[in-house]
Design an enzyme around this catalytic site. Structure first.
Site, mmCIF file in Angstrom:
data_model
loop_
_atom_site.group_PDB
_atom_site.id
_atom_site.type_symbol
_atom_site.label_atom_id
_atom_site.label_comp_id
_atom_site.label_asym_id
_atom_site.label_seq_id
_atom_site.Cartn_x
_atom_site.Cartn_y
_atom_site.Cartn_z
ATOM 1 N N SER A 125 0.850 -1.038 0.124
ATOM 2 C CA SER A 125 -0.176 0.079 -0.012
ATOM 3 C C SER A 125 1.028 1.141 0.087
ATOM 4 O O SER A 125 0.394 2.557 -0.237
ATOM 5 C CB SER A 125 -0.888 0.044 1.188
ATOM 6 O OG SER A 125 -0.095 -0.254 2.503
ATOM 7 N N HIS A 146 -3.140 -3.387 -5.977
ATOM 8 C CA HIS A 146 -3.515 -2.862 -4.701
ATOM 9 C C HIS A 146 -5.098 -3.094 -4.298
ATOM 10 O O HIS A 146 -5.722 -2.214 -4.798
ATOM 11 C CB HIS A 146 -2.892 -1.498 -4.448
ATOM 12 C CG HIS A 146 -3.255 -0.911 -3.151
ATOM 13 N ND1 HIS A 146 -3.448 0.499 -2.898
ATOM 14 C CD2 HIS A 146 -3.050 -1.258 -1.646
ATOM 15 C CE1 HIS A 146 -3.488 0.751 -1.629
ATOM 16 N NE2 HIS A 146 -3.311 -0.103 -0.956
ATOM 17 N N GLU A 158 -6.045 -1.253 -7.644
ATOM 18 C CA GLU A 158 -5.228 -0.361 -8.367
ATOM 19 C C GLU A 158 -4.421 -1.230 -9.093
ATOM 20 O O GLU A 158 -3.702 -2.188 -8.432
ATOM 21 C CB GLU A 158 -4.383 0.722 -7.355
ATOM 22 C CG GLU A 158 -5.396 1.776 -6.692
ATOM 23 C CD GLU A 158 -4.698 2.661 -5.945
ATOM 24 O OE1 GLU A 158 -4.955 3.540 -5.528
ATOM 25 O OE2 GLU A 158 -3.692 2.092 -5.144
ATOM 26 N N ASN A 196 -4.997 6.671 -2.398
ATOM 27 C CA ASN A 196 -4.553 7.143 -1.115
ATOM 28 C C ASN A 196 -3.816 8.490 -1.255
ATOM 29 O O ASN A 196 -3.765 9.481 -0.264
ATOM 30 C CB ASN A 196 -3.433 6.254 -0.258
ATOM 31 C CG ASN A 196 -3.940 5.148 0.236
ATOM 32 O OD1 ASN A 196 -5.235 5.245 0.831
ATOM 33 N ND2 ASN A 196 -3.350 4.140 0.593
HETATM 34 P P1 NAI Z 1 -1.065 -8.798 8.060
HETATM 35 O O1 NAI Z 1 -0.377 -8.754 9.033
HETATM 36 O O2 NAI Z 1 -2.505 -8.909 8.564
HETATM 37 O O3 NAI Z 1 -0.786 -10.352 7.345
HETATM 38 C C1 NAI Z 1 0.405 -10.233 6.804
HETATM 39 C C2 NAI Z 1 0.721 -11.840 6.696
HETATM 40 O O4 NAI Z 1 2.113 -12.069 6.145
HETATM 41 C C3 NAI Z 1 0.956 -12.392 8.093
HETATM 42 O O5 NAI Z 1 0.065 -13.637 8.436
HETATM 43 C C4 NAI Z 1 2.461 -12.882 8.097
HETATM 44 O O6 NAI Z 1 2.625 -14.264 9.010
HETATM 45 C C5 NAI Z 1 2.631 -12.955 6.835
HETATM 46 N N1 NAI Z 1 3.907 -12.983 6.369
HETATM 47 C C6 NAI Z 1 4.885 -12.271 6.795
HETATM 48 N N2 NAI Z 1 5.996 -12.290 6.172
HETATM 49 C C7 NAI Z 1 5.855 -13.521 5.610
HETATM 50 C C8 NAI Z 1 6.731 -14.267 4.339
HETATM 51 N N3 NAI Z 1 8.256 -13.646 4.137
HETATM 52 N N4 NAI Z 1 6.263 -14.970 3.809
HETATM 53 C C9 NAI Z 1 4.970 -15.331 3.763
HETATM 54 N N5 NAI Z 1 4.116 -14.764 4.908
HETATM 55 C C10 NAI Z 1 4.791 -13.884 5.528
HETATM 56 O O7 NAI Z 1 -0.996 -7.785 7.096
HETATM 57 P P2 NAI Z 1 -1.860 -7.236 6.089
HETATM 58 O O8 NAI Z 1 -2.795 -5.946 6.648
HETATM 59 O O9 NAI Z 1 -2.855 -8.162 5.317
HETATM 60 O O10 NAI Z 1 -1.006 -6.595 5.044
HETATM 61 C C11 NAI Z 1 -0.354 -7.294 4.013
HETATM 62 C C12 NAI Z 1 0.134 -6.354 2.741
HETATM 63 O O11 NAI Z 1 -0.910 -5.675 2.230
HETATM 64 C C13 NAI Z 1 1.054 -5.210 3.208
HETATM 65 O O12 NAI Z 1 1.825 -5.002 2.279
HETATM 66 C C14 NAI Z 1 0.030 -4.167 3.544
HETATM 67 O O13 NAI Z 1 0.432 -2.778 3.272
HETATM 68 C C15 NAI Z 1 -0.789 -4.266 2.377
HETATM 69 N N6 NAI Z 1 -2.119 -3.664 2.307
HETATM 70 C C16 NAI Z 1 -2.982 -3.676 3.712
HETATM 71 C C17 NAI Z 1 -4.208 -2.910 3.749
HETATM 72 C C18 NAI Z 1 -4.891 -3.104 5.128
HETATM 73 O O14 NAI Z 1 -5.916 -2.288 5.416
HETATM 74 N N7 NAI Z 1 -4.564 -3.965 5.893
HETATM 75 C C19 NAI Z 1 -4.732 -2.391 2.666
HETATM 76 C C20 NAI Z 1 -3.993 -2.536 1.386
HETATM 77 C C21 NAI Z 1 -2.816 -3.043 1.358
#
Ligand code: NAI
Length: 501
Positions: A125, A146, A158, A196
């Site tokens: 993001s 995204h 996106e 954003n």
């Molecule tokens: P989250 O913390 O809920 O999930 C991330 C997951 O990735 C965790 O389950 C973790 O164990 C796993 N993980 C970490 N490193 C890893 C690796 N090397 N290999 C495999 N799995 C791994 O995070 P979330 O919120 O789902 O965000 C994920 C991505 O999406 C980030 O890049 C974030 O910036 C992006 N994003 C998040 C939004 C939100 O509202 N939460 C909206 C849009 C994008």
């Protein structure tokens, strides 16, 4: 290289099965794709599948899906124990932790596993897609994809080309997005991408208004919801997201655009963040959630003025009609007990001074926003208390809500709307996205009542330009300088959606 994203056996990998990965896996399985789910944390991919099963059964309860559709979707979800198990994917989407180093490490591990023509998409993001892709052996196959949270409900994604991304990826990812039932919007790899970036104006301008002591947070929220139709006020939104998330995003986008004044954050959020006033998650933010509290509508304390004079300006006749309906006589500027000045981009003080009126008897009004739903009245520092009370009595006499605020150029709604339209125009000027995609992204991604360019056209490009020019001249703050896109279209009488070539 073309990828047939409609093929029935399309296999995708979702890497990182947290909040976002889970949502992406769900919509992909519902669209009939096989989904290989991998997470570095043992058991997380299986837990994500269980959570999806729960979400889908709630959709059955609400009559949105039948059991057969749920079974079919769940059959397509396959948690795997190792990264090597995603080898058959044609599209790999990473939604791991938001860290450039972690994403680089993942790319290095993933590329040898998947086929040479596997498309690799990042759900980042805030990181640069180009910077992420630069670590790949084949950066041409890396693009941004995204999504927004919650993915099944937020039907926009996106599609971002990095500087190194091959041309075929964007059409393939856009077609894949449509298969998922999402509206793809194409954006250049720039800070905040499209949604954003376009969303910067709402919170920052509201904070600016708060910092000038114009009104309290609840009143600003009430005006923007009532007069403009925003679903949530900017302070309600900051409380929902949490300042631990919003404040760093505000700072990051500001710095990534090399201290662009339009995005200048406010010391207010830095201080409140330090104090733990994060919002709903800590029980207290701009609102106190122990005793929730809508802004109490302002009630009239005074009695109706004997007579009123409405200065010339936008919707002056409409405003005069409100007064006569309330039974208040129309007088002259010398005789009337109350003077009402329709404001366009000016503050009440400047307008009263320019027109040579008596400031003690004068109140400004926003003639563009909320005359029928939530009226904004503006006092000069010299306006007498009795005239403020009389103006509130007059403009609430027919039961319409009204707020009396301290002096502010363009009141509240004009400032916020002009800022939002101006930023959207600049996004168009920088060719970050097409006008059509800007409006689609903002309505779907931010739930604004209209896309900013269409909204600017509805208000009138010349009016938006006039508001910004006056804001700029009164405050001297370059954050209000009009975008060239806006200026040219306003001067030529063109729509704000009019393309450049
Ligand atoms: P989250 O913390 O809920 O999930 C991330 C997951 O990735 C965790 O389950 C973790 O164990 C796993 N993980 C970490 N490193 C890893 C690796 N090397 N290999 C495999 N799995 C791994 O995070 P979330 O919120 O789902 O965000 C994920 C991505 O999406 C980030 O890049 C974030 O910036 C992006 N994003 C998040 C939004 C939100 O509202 N939460 C909206 C849009 C994008």
């Amino acid at each position: 290289m073309a990828l047939d994203v409609q093929r029935p056996d399309l296999t995708i990998a979702v890497i990182g099965c947290g909040v976002m990965g889970q949502g992406i896996a769900q919509v992909a399985a519902q669209a009939g794709c096989r989904v290989l789910m991998f997470d570095a944390k043992g058991g997380a991919a299986g837990a994500a599948k269980d959570a999806i099963a729960g979400a889908l059964s709630r959709l059955v309860e609400r009559g949105k899906l039948n059991q057969a559709q749920v079974t079919a979707a769940l059959d397509l979800l396959q948690p795997v124990g190792q990264l090597a198990d995603v080898a058959t994917a044609q599209i790999a989407i990473e939604a791991i932790v938001e860290s450039l180093a972690a994403k680089h490490a993942l790319l290095r591990a993933l590329e040898p596993v998947v086929a040479a023509d596997c498309l690799i998409a990042t759900n980042t993001s805030s990181l640069s897609v180009t910077a992420i892709g630069a670590a790949a052996r084949h950066p041409a196959r890396v693009a941004g994809f995204h999504f927004f949270n919650p993915v099944p409900l937020m039907k926009v994604v996106e599609v971002i080309d990095g500087a190194l991304t091959a041309e075929w990826l964007e059409p393939a990812l856009s077609a894949f997005a449509r298969r998922l039932g999402h509206r793809p919007v194409k954006a250049k790899d720039t800070p905040g991408f499209l949604v954003n970036h376009a969303g910067r104006g709402y919170g920052t301008e509201a904070l600016r208004i708060l910092s000038e002591g114009v009104a309290d947070a609840a009143t600003i929220d009430a005006i923007l919801k009532g007069a403009c139709g925003f679903r949530m006020g900017p302070f309600e939104l900051l409380d929902l997201t949490g300042l631990d998330v919003s404040h760093p995003v505000m700072e990051s986008i500001y710095h990534q655009f090399y201290e662009e004044p339009r995005f200048r954050p406010s010391p207010i959020t830095a201080q409140r963040l330090a104090g733990g006033l994060l919002g709903r998650k800590t029980g207290r933010g701009f609102y106190d959630y122990a005793s929730k509290q809508e802004a109490a509508p302002m009630t009239a304390r005074g009695s109706l003025p004997d007579s009123v004079w409405i200065a010339d300006g936008p919707n002056a006749a409409l405003i005069a009609g409100i007064a006569t309906k309330a039974g208040v006589r129309l007088g002259s500027p010398q005789s009337a007990s109350l003077i009402v000045v329709p404001m366009l981009g000016e503050d009440a003080t400047s307008a009263v001074h320019r027109l040579g009126l008596d400031p003690a008897k004068s109140v400004g009004i926003d003639p563009l926003f909320g005359l029928d739903r939530h009226r904004t009245l503006v006092a000069t520092p010299a306006t007498e208390r009795s005239r403020r009370d009389g103006a509130l009595a007059l403009f609430t006499a027919d039961g319409t809500a009204a707020s009396m605020i301290a002096d502010s150029p363009g009141a509240v709604a004009q400032r916020v709307l002009a800022t939002i339209v101006n930023i959207a125009c600049d996004i168009a000027q920088q060719r970050i996205a097409t006008p059509e995609d800007i409006d689609a992204a903002v309505t779907l991604g931010l739930s604004y009542p209209q896309g900013p360019l269409a909204w600017g056209d509805a208000i009138g490009a010349q009016k938006i330009l006039a508001i910004l020019e006056r804001l700029l001249s009164i405050t001297g703050d370059p954050r209000y300088r009009p975008s060239l896109w806006l200026r040219r279209r306003a001067l030529l009488g063109l729509s704000l959606t009019h393309p450049e070539d």
